[in-house]
Design a protein around this motif. Structure first.
Motif, PDB file in Angstrom:
ATOM      1  N   PRO A 115       0.834  -1.218   0.000  1.00 49.63           N
ATOM      2  CA  PRO A 115       0.000   0.000   0.000  1.00 49.63           C
ATOM      3  C   PRO A 115       0.864   1.262   0.000  1.00 49.63           C
ATOM      4  O   PRO A 115       2.074   1.183   0.218  1.00 49.63           O
ATOM      5  CB  PRO A 115      -0.755  -0.130   1.315  1.00 49.63           C
ATOM      6  CG  PRO A 115       0.185  -0.849   2.224  1.00 49.63           C
ATOM      7  CD  PRO A 115       0.978  -1.790   1.353  1.00 49.63           C
ATOM      8  N   THR A 116       0.205   2.404  -0.183  1.00 49.83           N
ATOM      9  CA  THR A 116       0.921   3.675  -0.045  1.00 49.83           C
ATOM     10  C   THR A 116       1.423   3.794   1.388  1.00 49.83           C
ATOM     11  O   THR A 116       2.548   4.214   1.649  1.00 49.83           O
ATOM     12  CB  THR A 116      -0.024   4.862  -0.338  1.00 49.83           C
ATOM     13  OG1 THR A 116      -0.660   4.648  -1.604  1.00 49.83           O
ATOM     14  CG2 THR A 116       0.724   6.178  -0.340  1.00 49.83           C
ATOM     15  N   VAL A 117       0.566   3.383   2.348  1.00 48.84           N
ATOM     16  CA  VAL A 117       0.948   3.457   3.771  1.00 48.84           C
ATOM     17  C   VAL A 117       0.165   2.419   4.559  1.00 48.84           C
ATOM     18  O   VAL A 117      -0.938   2.031   4.157  1.00 48.84           O
ATOM     19  CB  VAL A 117       0.664   4.886   4.328  1.00 48.84           C
ATOM     20  CG1 VAL A 117      -0.838   5.139   4.423  1.00 48.84           C
ATOM     21  CG2 VAL A 117       1.331   5.080   5.688  1.00 48.84           C
ATOM     22  N   ILE A 118       0.750   1.930   5.647  1.00 48.46           N
ATOM     23  CA  ILE A 118       0.053   1.031   6.575  1.00 48.46           C
ATOM     24  C   ILE A 118      -0.178   1.817   7.867  1.00 48.46           C
ATOM     25  O   ILE A 118       0.751   2.450   8.379  1.00 48.46           O
ATOM     26  CB  ILE A 118       0.892  -0.236   6.906  1.00 48.46           C
ATOM     27  CG1 ILE A 118       1.175  -1.040   5.623  1.00 48.46           C
ATOM     28  CG2 ILE A 118       0.147  -1.115   7.919  1.00 48.46           C
ATOM     29  CD1 ILE A 118       2.024  -2.303   5.841  1.00 48.46           C
ATOM     30  N   VAL A 119      -1.432   1.811   8.351  1.00 44.11           N
ATOM     31  CA  VAL A 119      -1.749   2.532   9.591  1.00 44.11           C
ATOM     32  C   VAL A 119      -2.490   1.585  10.531  1.00 44.11           C
ATOM     33  O   VAL A 119      -2.889   0.488  10.127  1.00 44.11           O
ATOM     34  CB  VAL A 119      -2.635   3.772   9.304  1.00 44.11           C
ATOM     35  CG1 VAL A 119      -1.879   4.812   8.494  1.00 44.11           C
ATOM     36  CG2 VAL A 119      -3.922   3.365   8.606  1.00 44.11           C
ATOM     37  N   GLU A 120      -2.665   2.029  11.782  1.00 46.37           N
ATOM     38  CA  GLU A 120      -3.327   1.160  12.783  1.00 46.37           C
ATOM     39  C   GLU A 120      -4.769   0.874  12.381  1.00 46.37           C
ATOM     40  O   GLU A 120      -5.202  -0.261  12.310  1.00 46.37           O
ATOM     41  CB  GLU A 120      -3.325   1.841  14.159  1.00 46.37           C
ATOM     42  CG  GLU A 120      -1.977   1.829  14.871  1.00 46.37           C
ATOM     43  CD  GLU A 120      -1.417   0.425  15.026  1.00 46.37           C
ATOM     44  OE1 GLU A 120      -0.229   0.230  14.706  1.00 46.37           O
ATOM     45  OE2 GLU A 120      -2.180  -0.486  15.419  1.00 46.37           O
ATOM     46  N   ASP A 121      -5.498   2.005  12.140  1.00 46.26           N
ATOM     47  CA  ASP A 121      -6.950   1.840  11.954  1.00 46.26           C
ATOM     48  C   ASP A 121      -7.501   3.024  11.156  1.00 46.26           C
ATOM     49  O   ASP A 121      -6.739   3.892  10.726  1.00 46.26           O
ATOM     50  CB  ASP A 121      -7.641   1.737  13.329  1.00 46.26           C
ATOM     51  CG  ASP A 121      -7.345   2.964  14.183  1.00 46.26           C
ATOM     52  OD1 ASP A 121      -7.502   2.885  15.405  1.00 46.26           O
ATOM     53  OD2 ASP A 121      -6.933   3.996  13.613  1.00 46.26           O
ATOM     54  N   VAL A 122      -8.804   3.069  10.994  1.00 48.44           N
ATOM     55  CA  VAL A 122      -9.427   4.063  10.112  1.00 48.44           C
ATOM     56  C   VAL A 122      -9.206   5.487  10.629  1.00 48.44           C
ATOM     57  O   VAL A 122      -9.020   6.423   9.835  1.00 48.44           O
ATOM     58  CB  VAL A 122     -10.941   3.753   9.934  1.00 48.44           C
ATOM     59  CG1 VAL A 122     -11.689   3.831  11.244  1.00 48.44           C
ATOM     60  CG2 VAL A 122     -11.564   4.630   8.883  1.00 48.44           C
ATOM     61  N   ALA A 123      -9.145   5.650  11.965  1.00 51.06           N
ATOM     62  CA  ALA A 123      -8.909   7.005  12.509  1.00 51.06           C
ATOM     63  C   ALA A 123      -7.533   7.499  12.084  1.00 51.06           C
ATOM     64  O   ALA A 123      -7.374   8.617  11.591  1.00 51.06           O
ATOM     65  CB  ALA A 123      -9.027   6.975  14.029  1.00 51.06           C
TER      66      ALA A 123
END
Ligand code: G3P
Ligand code: MG
Length: 375
Positions: A356-364
């Motif tokens: 992906p462009t970026v991996i984050v924890e969650d939707v927030a």
């Protein structure tokens, strides 16, 4: 207020929402991003509410389905306690509504609970003659010997089959012109049997056998051979994130199981089918049109060309949300960035099958990252 969306995000946005639309927007996947089955994922309410306050448009783009858009969006809206409507909602089978060439034909609709999908096709999409495997097994119980234990369920919603032209000869029996898998089949045995019977039949007539044994490459045998019924799948997902802690098989699982049956039964004949849903281009094109129409609704005419330049696709499944956004070629030239969350199919600290462009924890955090990225 969600800890991951710092007060700063509120302070740095103008107090009064902008009159002209931001040049970016969001597309949110549902299962594994906003909900786990019917349980909201922490931060989902805050993330969507924040965007609505800032008048940053978004759509929901799901491979899920099984109910009408109206019904499903009301459910999601209630669970997330966020105002949502069908103008910002694309389900797996939503594009089937536009297949007007089948509206007056007889089609088989597979999947979902009871006759929900049959009613979506007839009452919302304009199809006139819709049959389900449940209708067929109630009319011909021997078509699948092992369905007897489920007959009470099927009798609860089955409808009589459209009248055959001449019941005397099976060749004039029920003729199915197209098969649509709307949602996850509940009874893979019955549904696969009916689809197999129809694809092996002469001209889509239930109860007959074409001499081609499903192999379209074989020559026609002396009589007008209409093409076999067309087969459409609405959702490629092999896995999806439900309330169980491990990913569960999705419609892609049924499709692969059927492909195995087809290969064994026809000794390797090609299976002609169409698969829509994320990650495929047509579904993303359909979603962008929905997003642009929604922005026009929000902001009135945004001039001939909407300044939308960037869309953040927030998803949990590398194979559908990420692969689809990364590979999408927008006819409007918008750039789609893929934001992978850890609250669904993707398992933290593994290498995603599609970067992906970026991996984050969650939707927030996805919203916070994107708002910063968009500056
Ligand atoms: O059937 C639903 C499942 O395939 C995934 O749905 O919302 O994660 O695209 P979603
Ligand atoms: Mg998902």
């Amino acid at each position: 207020h969600h800890p991951l969306i710092p007060h700063r995000a509120f302070q740095t946005f103008p107090a009064t929402p902008p009159k002209t639309p931001a040049d970016f927007a969001f597309a949110f996947d549902i299962d594994g991003v906003l909900l786990r089955s019917s349980t909201p994922i922490p931060g989902a309410h805050d993330a969507l509410t924040f965007l609505q306050k800032q008048r940053i448009p978004f759509i929901l783009l799901t491979n899920g389905g099984g109910k009408s858009e109206t019904e499903r969006v009301r459910e999601v809206s209630e669970k997330l306690d966020v105002e949502l409507d069908v103008s910002m909602f694309v389900q797996s089978h939503t594009p089937f509504a536009g297949m007007k060439q089948y509206h007056d034909k007889t089609v088989l609709v597979v999947g979902g609970d009871g006759d929900n999908c049959q009613r979506v096709a007839e009452e919302h999409y304009g199809f006139e003659n819709v049959v389900t495997p449940g209708d067929i097994v109630c009319a011909y119980p021997d078509v699948w010997p092992f369905a007897k234990v489920f007959l009470d369920y099927y009798k609860g919603f089955a409808k009589p089959l459209p009248k055959p032209i001449n019941p005397a000869s099976p060749a004039d029996g029920l003729k199915i012109d197209a098969i649509f898998v709307y949602n996850d089949p509940r009874d893979w045995g019955l549904d696969a049997t009916i689809i197999l019977d129809l694809l092996l039949s002469a001209q889509g007539r239930l109860g007959t056998l074409s001499p081609k044994n499903g192999d379209e490459a074989l020559p026609n045998r002396g009589y007008q051979q209409d093409a076999q019924p067309s087969l459409y799948y609405s959702n490629p997902d092999l896995w999806w994130a439900s309330s169980y802690h491990l990913p569960r098989l999705g419609q892609g699982g049924f499709r692969d199981a059927f492909a195995g049956l087809w290969s064994s039964v026809t000794k390797g004949a090609e299976l002609t089918k169409t698969v829509i849903g994320k990650p495929h281009q047509p579904t993303y094109e359909f979603a962008e049109e929905k997003l642009r129409a929604h922005r026009k609704q929000l902001f009135g005419q945004v001039g001939l060309n909407d300044p939308l330049r960037r869309v953040y696709m927030v998803g949990d499944n590398p194979e559908s949300d990420i692969r689809g956004a990364n590979g999408y070629k927008s006819p409007h030239g918008s750039e789609w960035k893929s934001v992978l969350v850890k609250t669904g199919v993707y398992q933290e600290s593994t290498k995603p099958s599609c970067e992906p462009t970026v991996i984050v924890e969650d939707v927030a955090e996805a919203v916070r990252w994107a708002v910063e990225d968009g500056r």
